[in-house]
Design an enzyme around this catalytic site. Structure first.
Site, PDB file in Angstrom:
ATOM      1  N   LYS A  26      40.784   9.407  -6.760  1.00  0.00           N
ATOM      2  CA  LYS A  26      42.202   9.744  -7.236  1.00  0.00           C
ATOM      3  C   LYS A  26      43.086   8.834  -6.245  1.00  0.00           C
ATOM      4  O   LYS A  26      44.060   8.328  -7.208  1.00  0.00           O
ATOM      5  CB  LYS A  26      42.554  11.433  -6.873  1.00  0.00           C
ATOM      6  N   ARG A  96      45.960  17.447  -2.583  1.00  0.00           N
ATOM      7  CA  ARG A  96      44.773  17.520  -3.439  1.00  0.00           C
ATOM      8  C   ARG A  96      43.784  16.661  -2.488  1.00  0.00           C
ATOM      9  O   ARG A  96      44.108  15.691  -1.867  1.00  0.00           O
ATOM     10  CB  ARG A  96      44.899  16.667  -4.597  1.00  0.00           C
ATOM     11  N   GLY A 105      33.359  20.550  -8.446  1.00  0.00           N
ATOM     12  CA  GLY A 105      33.325  21.798  -7.421  1.00  0.00           C
ATOM     13  C   GLY A 105      34.399  21.912  -6.499  1.00  0.00           C
ATOM     14  O   GLY A 105      34.679  22.960  -5.903  1.00  0.00           O
ATOM     15  N   MET A 107      38.046  22.348  -6.160  1.00  0.00           N
ATOM     16  CA  MET A 107      39.439  22.779  -6.914  1.00  0.00           C
ATOM     17  C   MET A 107      40.633  23.070  -6.190  1.00  0.00           C
ATOM     18  O   MET A 107      41.591  23.768  -6.274  1.00  0.00           O
ATOM     19  CB  MET A 107      39.248  23.740  -7.735  1.00  0.00           C
ATOM     20  N   ARG A 352      41.495   9.068 -14.317  1.00  0.00           N
ATOM     21  CA  ARG A 352      40.095   8.579 -13.666  1.00  0.00           C
ATOM     22  C   ARG A 352      39.161   8.375 -14.887  1.00  0.00           C
ATOM     23  O   ARG A 352      39.569   8.829 -16.011  1.00  0.00           O
ATOM     24  CB  ARG A 352      39.623   9.895 -13.010  1.00  0.00           C
ATOM     25  N   HIS A 468      37.120  24.600 -17.202  1.00  0.00           N
ATOM     26  CA  HIS A 468      36.120  24.475 -16.560  1.00  0.00           C
ATOM     27  C   HIS A 468      34.632  24.291 -17.267  1.00  0.00           C
ATOM     28  O   HIS A 468      33.734  23.410 -17.046  1.00  0.00           O
ATOM     29  CB  HIS A 468      36.166  25.609 -15.472  1.00  0.00           C
ATOM     30  N   ARG A 574      -5.071  10.416 -25.392  1.00  0.00           N
ATOM     31  CA  ARG A 574      -5.871  11.394 -24.626  1.00  0.00           C
ATOM     32  C   ARG A 574      -6.975  12.022 -25.315  1.00  0.00           C
ATOM     33  O   ARG A 574      -6.368  12.998 -26.271  1.00  0.00           O
ATOM     34  CB  ARG A 574      -4.984  12.706 -23.851  1.00  0.00           C
ATOM     35  N   ARG A 630      -7.917   6.625 -23.658  1.00  0.00           N
ATOM     36  CA  ARG A 630      -8.519   7.279 -22.361  1.00  0.00           C
ATOM     37  C   ARG A 630      -9.720   8.178 -22.713  1.00  0.00           C
ATOM     38  O   ARG A 630      -9.532   9.016 -23.479  1.00  0.00           O
ATOM     39  CB  ARG A 630      -7.333   8.115 -21.385  1.00  0.00           C
ATOM     40  N   GLU A 757      -5.349   7.045 -10.410  1.00  0.00           N
ATOM     41  CA  GLU A 757      -4.653   8.397 -10.304  1.00  0.00           C
ATOM     42  C   GLU A 757      -5.516   9.018  -9.056  1.00  0.00           C
ATOM     43  O   GLU A 757      -5.106  10.188  -8.841  1.00  0.00           O
ATOM     44  CB  GLU A 757      -5.092   9.029 -11.654  1.00  0.00           C
ATOM     45  N   SER A 776      -3.457   1.577 -15.228  1.00  0.00           N
ATOM     46  CA  SER A 776      -2.606   2.322 -15.907  1.00  0.00           C
ATOM     47  C   SER A 776      -2.393   3.460 -14.668  1.00  0.00           C
ATOM     48  O   SER A 776      -3.455   4.233 -14.549  1.00  0.00           O
ATOM     49  CB  SER A 776      -3.097   3.179 -17.129  1.00  0.00           C
ATOM     50  N   GLY A 778      -1.827   6.873 -13.399  1.00  0.00           N
ATOM     51  CA  GLY A 778      -1.863   8.047 -13.925  1.00  0.00           C
ATOM     52  C   GLY A 778      -1.135   8.970 -12.823  1.00  0.00           C
ATOM     53  O   GLY A 778      -1.653   9.564 -11.878  1.00  0.00           O
ATOM     54  N   THR A 779       0.330   8.954 -12.804  1.00  0.00           N
ATOM     55  CA  THR A 779       0.977   9.769 -11.782  1.00  0.00           C
ATOM     56  C   THR A 779       1.357  11.132 -11.798  1.00  0.00           C
ATOM     57  O   THR A 779       1.281  11.756 -10.630  1.00  0.00           O
ATOM     58  CB  THR A 779       2.334   8.950 -11.778  1.00  0.00           C
ATOM     59  N   ASN A 780       0.770  11.886 -12.762  1.00  0.00           N
ATOM     60  CA  ASN A 780       0.408  13.332 -12.539  1.00  0.00           C
ATOM     61  C   ASN A 780      -0.479  13.557 -11.623  1.00  0.00           C
ATOM     62  O   ASN A 780      -0.324  14.197 -10.558  1.00  0.00           O
ATOM     63  CB  ASN A 780       0.175  13.934 -14.053  1.00  0.00           C
ATOM     64  N   ASP A 781      -1.630  13.014 -11.737  1.00  0.00           N
ATOM     65  CA  ASP A 781      -2.718  13.155 -10.797  1.00  0.00           C
ATOM     66  C   ASP A 781      -2.709  12.584  -9.636  1.00  0.00           C
ATOM     67  O   ASP A 781      -3.138  12.839  -8.592  1.00  0.00           O
ATOM     68  CB  ASP A 781      -4.123  12.802 -11.641  1.00  0.00           C
ATOM     69  N   CYS A 843       1.445   5.739 -17.011  1.00  0.00           N
ATOM     70  CA  CYS A 843       1.265   6.732 -18.105  1.00  0.00           C
ATOM     71  C   CYS A 843       1.580   8.163 -17.768  1.00  0.00           C
ATOM     72  O   CYS A 843       1.091   9.046 -18.494  1.00  0.00           O
ATOM     73  CB  CYS A 843      -0.093   6.736 -18.936  1.00  0.00           C
ATOM     74  N   TYR A 863       4.717  -2.479 -18.084  1.00  0.00           N
ATOM     75  CA  TYR A 863       5.085  -1.295 -18.967  1.00  0.00           C
ATOM     76  C   TYR A 863       4.973   0.218 -18.653  1.00  0.00           C
ATOM     77  O   TYR A 863       4.246   0.460 -17.734  1.00  0.00           O
ATOM     78  CB  TYR A 863       4.152  -1.145 -20.373  1.00  0.00           C
TER      79      TYR A 863
END
Lengths: 891, 891
Positions: A26, A96, A105, A107, A352, A468, A574, A630, A757, A776, A778-781, A843, A863
């Site tokens: 501001k 202000r 948040g 105010m 703004r 709001h 899969r 896979r 993985e 590749s 396998g970021t989940n596992d 992946c 990729y």
């Protein structure tokens, strides 16, 4: 001596827009506007550095601050020709907060500061309006008491209501000057009753109290929550803006309003805003009076009755419209401005960069680029990939039947269905249990942010397009219908009425944030169009990004969707998903219960034609693009039935008895299936399974090659932990390839690679890359194993972990860069050292998460692969990541 | 030109003992013996390098080999005064393999090579014994045909049996020269029938055939299996030893035998061995004739009837006894020797370091050190820590009732009970199912190695103390009773008879390998004594090692056992084990089903006195030594009951209904508990649990401090993945400490540290060490997460993995050094960088595995912690590791 205070106004300023970190958003913009010759009420900004100083020094100020503030105040007095605390011609100021980034948040704004029992008389005389002066004074007492002194506003509202009831008034405007004066006395008495000391009369005390309250608000719970959600560090601090008051409530030649240089909801390049005659600024945003449109065109479009500002004050409107063009051209982005008209003189209170919907962000970025205001790279950077999600998800089917309960303002676009809840707390509790909820409130306040965040959509019965609820919902990308006054909410009974119909807590409703309709039940949806601005942006995105984007898909529908969304191949097919089809599952189960390899081969032979057709379909849809397949990954027990009926069916099909099926089921039970007999461990122990899959892949590839199509299957071995595993599996795949090629008299190129993985695979990536042609991640596992945390079991503690700041984000949604990220980095480095050109991709779910994608860019992956609907998001995030990398490397 | 052939004999040799890698163990020792003036039949060794050349060059020899062999053969002819292939005075040779390490799997020895239809006549004339000559010839044909030509020996045995039946003979000794001659004809016809070509008559063809067979045997399945079990690389290769034949079967002034410089079973320093009059070497080891004792003392001790060599041939015996002393002094280790007496002339055929039982290894090492033959370091290096296990485990209780079925030779000490199986294959199948088995065979052969490996003990009905079964069992540390002729095995019926009693497959028997007794049923056992030689060795061990050894223990009994075994503290006290006591589990369950923190605190207050007493007991037993206490680790559902009765009990105790207990149980169910809500995740979500535990620890420590004891508890937080988790838990522990110290008016020192058991923790060890005062590597979980492999679920594929060479060892038994090891290394480096003096230990199962302990030494850990019974093994392994490190750092 440190300069803590920067003055602005009267055609110049000590600050500039670039000083946002020091002056806050501001303050920097006020300075910039002043420098641009925009009519800004004069004032001064106390820097964010002071906030940091304040908290670093036991909440105290440096000695020199008093003098700097006093000097700046004198400058304001000089410009305004009034004097702070002067009983004849008092200068009033607003105080202000103003942090670097806009924080809805916070105010804690105080207006009319400087009024006391003496100066209020001066104001009354100068304005020749006792009523206005005492109304201002009572507003100031209420606001100051609430925000600075901590006396809750309901005390004052009750006193006002009581007075109105006694006097038989229904509207505030019916109150006379004497009524306001009486109320001021009652307010002051209430403050003294609550605090045990009188309301401060010394304007200097008032000023320093307000400054302290702004700094104090930096550490209130709302602000802390907001910063956590938006990743804002606490040491940024907030600045304080002290500015001369101007009045929109001195009569009918006065007004106050909020406006946007373009429509923040649709992005259309039309002047957009709301105003109220004879009102102060907070009246517009608080939603107590329904505001009027700024332009005639908007009023007509909305079939609104109250006249527009363009019609009521054409000259001032023309001046405002000129300011609009000046500011947008200057900032090269859509601006959100506040203004006040005092006795026909325009004052710009702030400007703004405006929050906008995803749809608007897209349109504004593309339009501005076409208008030559910004370049393609800037346009691409302007779109939040997360918000883009809204545009890619289904909207309500226009042909679907709608049981409309009411119509409010189309405050934030998009469609949402969910169960009705009536408090932010309930929204959070229900969402935690996995319920989709619509938060229904009369109006929302900053305390509701948490509940709004977890809700599918927000419905309010009061407030306008800049209320709001509307502003926050647009920022969050939540559909919102605001000010739907036809509905009557009963918080106590947890229900709302729409005419004579009753909607109870837990009933499902649907919101259309683009039309403002509220409907009973869940309404069917349709797919989004991916043309126009979206298509234009995506062309630029694809020019900029360096990482490819693939999709995780195995069904023809998913593959087609992915291709439509611009996927450049399949990064993860899969194959196990292909076995759950009712026509196949029996053969799969027959394979699992077979006691001998020969029995398994018999069952697999039945699956072969299905698998081959699966791959033919995928290869056809993805023609010319790589398809990574896979091999079977989950533990075999996942395919077995639970019911005795189904077990009997399996027994019949496999020619064994029920006890055998039950025995095999019991034998395959695992304590920790995630770490069990799955992935290539199946391939090692039952080589015939992967052999069948490889055969299906090669036969399918040759079928298409016979039709002249180019097919390059990438065969991916899951859950590898050692080079030897991959060696064995690759040898087996190569053997099948040679056999099929010999049989068909034709060969196709193919690649064999692996998932990374497991932490061990990441560490041994150097060995493994000797065999693997691609990795590749396998970021989940990899997240499950690196963190030792089961995705299925972590909900009960992960929420506590986030609250306690142990993990900022859910590590299954956004990559844990410090832990899992280092694993990926190590594996990429070691893999490349062995095989410099090794193809690297990701992946896991993280492949569609913008922050994770930015990380992938820094590691130099080739990729990312994500779910089909997230492909455009990933493309955009990849482009932004590429720009980010460029920016940091030229910095 | 490469020298492929090394000659020895006639008082000198071209090789030396140090050339073992080149000449193999046998060849180097023959050379060494020749140099020592020991009477060795002359011969030559073809080097191991030739084996490597052979496999590297498509199984062909270098051109120069023929000439070198011919030249060496001439040297032998000269010394022996005979000529290879000469019909008048033929030189016969033996051809043996000889790798660097003794490989019992390779039995491909050919004797009497050089005999043919012409030379056999020469031999008959020179020895004046037609019978001997033709017996030798038929032995040669059988052996050569079996080993070199691949004609199975049963063909020949059948011909022999048929001839004996026709002639009405029962013993081989009844056959006349003409019978043998006739048999030779039949043998040759059988060979021609089987192969389609005649048995080779040219001695040169015979020689080269045998040499090729030795190299071929290096790659047979038995040898490959043995190398895998003993970690011998394939490229070591084997040498070939060609040596002049000497004959122990030329009459009653001839003999052959096997002897040890000390008793390989007990280690006593007495000459020990067996011999047979008028026999060839393989008669002793094959177990066909029961051999006679070497010394009079041994014969008398065994109450044997057949006279000892000492009595039969005192002069030759004296010469042999002198050789014994020469060789043991020269090699400074117990020697295993083969000899032949030909017409009263002693020939030493080979010497090698003798295999021995663990008991013997201990006694020999300690004795030799005391005798001044070797130093303490050498003595310590001589004991296999794995074998030491035998000495630490219970032996049969001498007071227990023994139902003796029979008595054989005490071939390998130790006691074992198990179910009877009759084949090596069955042993493997049953062991796979978790059964403890005793392998019962008439005699064993190299094909049985796998089954012997998995058996608890081995029982044979035929063969002596140096039979295959006895030698291999001692090497493996398996109890063995050999030559128990009273028992009659019926393979077909899968049973054996002991008199009129029948023992069927699956019946339990007990073997006492120290007495030779075979008993019905399982016999109770007693604890081993840890005094004498064991205590002496352990003193040296403790002088040498640099790593401390602690124990994993939580009960007073385990702690006391650990201390008795020399543990230097507790490295892992698993507090959860303390909650399963019936008196406590109800309160624990009450805590778990409580819906509020207050309910949990009420239940925890009931557990507090128990926990405090637990720690008082442990601190008292371990006085002065560190005690590392791990706070609660397992997921809470592990404590909940399954039966409705128990659930009702919990409901009553907790004052809730059964549905609540069932609901909580269902709620706590996890898909992958290993990766679930456990470890410090419990501490984060239910801080009151760890607070109670910390309180119990501090109160217990102060109680003992009040008694003047030194107690330094090390409080260990499990499953940490981020510094923040440990920060929160440490803050909570410190707070409890301050509270307890204030209440008691006294404080005690303590340390707070963490398990490193997640890959993320290893990677972030640098951060975590800022808070952690120590790290303990929890290699069980670290293995599970790094490999993504559940210990509970991996059995079905891990065995296949080992067979396929993916993991050499079970990674849960011996540390996966490449994967998990790198994690440990990384964490140690990063932890030390932040906190240079950080205490590092290991407390997984691997802490008691010698190979893993050696790894810990290389990483520089401060201590290992293992189960109480493995403490001495760990101490010894740590000492050896320290010596190993010294050796490699001075190399």
């Amino acid at each position: 001596m440190t300069k803590w205070v920067y003055s602005f106004g009267g055609g110049s300023a000590e600050g500039r827009a670039e000083m946002k970190n020091l002056l806050g958003g501001k303050g920097a913009n006020l300075a910039e506007m002043a420098n641009l010759g925009i009519p800004v009420p004069p004032g001064f900004t106390i820097t964010t550095e002071l906030c940091t100083y304040y908290y670093a020094n036991g909440q105290s100020y440096p000695a020199e601050l008093k003098g700097q503030v006093a000097e700046a105040l004198v400058a304001v007095e000089t410009i305004m020709g009034a004097k702070f605390g002067d009983v004849v011609n008092p200068l009033l100021v607003s105080v202000r907060s103003g942090a670097r980034a806009s924080m809805p948040g916070m105010m804690d704004t105080v207006l009319n500061l400087g009024l006391n029992d003496a100066t209020v008389e001066g104001l009354a005389k100068r304005s020749n309006d006792d009523r206005f002066a005492y109304d201002s004074y009572r507003r100031f007492i209420q606001m100051y008491s609430d925000v600075v002194l901590g006396v809750d506003h309901h005390h004052f509202e009750e006193l006002l209501e009581a007075l109105k009831e006694d006097a038989g008034y229904s509207l505030d405007t019916e109150l006379k000057a004497a009524d306001w004066r009486k109320l001021v006395g009652a307010y002051k008495a209430k403050v003294e009753e609550q605090l045990g000391r009188p309301f401060p009369q010394d304007p200097q005390d008032q000023l320093w109290g307000a400054i302290g309250a702004v700094f104090g608000s930096w550490m209130n719970q709302r602000a802390i929550t907001y910063r956590r959600l938006h990743e804002i560090p606490a040491d940024w601090g907030t600045a304080v803006n002290v500015q001369a008051m101007v009045f929109g409530n001195m009569g009918n030649d006065c007004a106050t309003g909020v406006c946007f240089t373009r429509d923040p909801s649709t992005g259309r390049n039309m002047f957009y805003g709301e105003y109220l005659v004879n009102a102060q600024g907070e009246d517009v945003v608080a939603g107590i009076r329904t505001p009027q449109y700024l332009t005639k065109a908007a009023r007509e479009e909305a079939h609104a009755e109250l006249p527009s500002m363009e019609e009521v004050m054409p000259a001032v409107f023309a001046e405002l419209d000129a300011v609009r063009h000046t500011l947008e051209k200057h900032y090269t982005d859509m601006q959100d401005m506040e203004f006040t008209v005092q006795q026909s003189k325009l004052w710009m209170l702030q400007t703004r960069t405006g929050k906008r919907t995803a749809e608007a962000a897209l349109k504004i970025a593309v339009d501005m680029c076409r208008e030559g205001l910004i370049g393609k790279e800037k346009a691409v950077q302007r779109i939040d990939p997360g918000a883009l999600d809204q545009l890619l998800h289904p909207t309500l089917d226009p042909k679907a039947k709608r049981d409309v309960l009411g119509r409010g303002l189309p405050a934030s676009p998009g469609a949402a269905s969910g169960k009705v809840v009536f408090s932010a707390d309930d929204a959070e509790v229900w969402a935690q249990k996995g319920e989709k909820v619509i938060l229904v409130r009369i109006e929302t306040s900053p305390e509701d942010i948490g509940g709004m965040h977890v809700a599918q959509g927000i419905l309010t019965t009061r407030g306008g397009m800049t209320s709001h609820a509307a502003v926050v919902a647009r920022g969050m990308g939540r559909p919102c219908v605001a000010g739907c006054g036809e509905l009557r909410v009963d918080y106590a009974a947890k229900r709302f009425k729409a005419g004579d119909r009753i909607v109870n807590e837990g009933d499902v409703i649907t919101l259309d944030g683009s039309t403002g309709e509220v409907m009973s039940g869940a309404v069917p949806t349709i797919q989004p169009a991916l043309t126009g601005d979206f298509a234009a942006l995506m062309v630029w995105v694809d020019e900029i990004r360096t990482m490819k984007v693939r999709a995780n898909a195995e069904t023809p529908l998913d593959a087609a969707t992915a291709r439509k969304f611009g996927a450049e191949g399949i990064g993860l097919c899969r194959t196990e998903h292909m076995f759950f089809d009712p026509k196949r599952i029996i053969a799969m189960r027959e394979m699992i219960v077979a006691s001998e390899e020969s029995g398994r081969r018999t069952a697999l032979a039945k699956l072969l034609p299905f698998q081959r057709q699966d791959f033919v379909d995928l290869f056809e849809i993805m023609e010319g693009l790589p398809v990574t397949i896979r091999l079977l990954d989950p533990p075999l027990h996942e395919f077995l039935p639970n019911s005795e009926d189904e077990m009997n069916e399996v027994a019949r099909a496999a020619g064994v008895d029920l006890a055998t099926v039950k025995g095999r089921t019991a034998q395959l039970h695992e304590s920790n299936p995630m770490l069990g007999h799955r992935g290539c461990r199946l391939g090692i122990t039952y080589p015939e399974i992967y052999e069948m899959q490889a055969q299906a892949i090669f036969e399918a590839a040759i079928l298409l090659a016979d039709k002249g199509q180019t097919v390059v299957p990438e065969i991916m071995v899951p859950l590898v932990g050692t080079k030897k595993e991959l060696d064995l599996m690759k040898a087996s795949i190569d053997k099948v390839a040679q056999r099929v090629f010999a049989e068909k008299g034709k060969s196709v190129p193919y690649h064999v690679g692996t998932m990374i993985e497991l932490p061990r695979a990441a560490l041994r990536a150097g060995d493994i890359a000797a065999t693997a042609e691609f990795f590749s991640f396998g970021t989940n596992d990899l997240t499950q194993t690196t963190l030792g945390m089961s995705r299925d079991d972590s909900a009960p503690f992960l929420e506590v972990y986030r609250q306690k700041g142990i993990y900022e984000h859910d590590p299954f949604a956004s990559l844990d860069q410090e832990g899992v990220g280092e694993m990926i980095q190590l594996a990429a480095e070691r893999g490349r050292k062995t095989r410099p050109g090794i193809k690297l991709g990701i992946c896991g779910e993280h492949g569609g998460d913008p922050a994770s994608i930015a990380f992938c860019q820094t590691v130099g992956l080739d990729y990312v692969s994500c779910s089909p609907y997230r492909v455009p998001i990933a493309r955009l995030a990849a482009a932004q990541a590429a720009l980010g990398v460029k920016a940091s490397s030229t910095a």
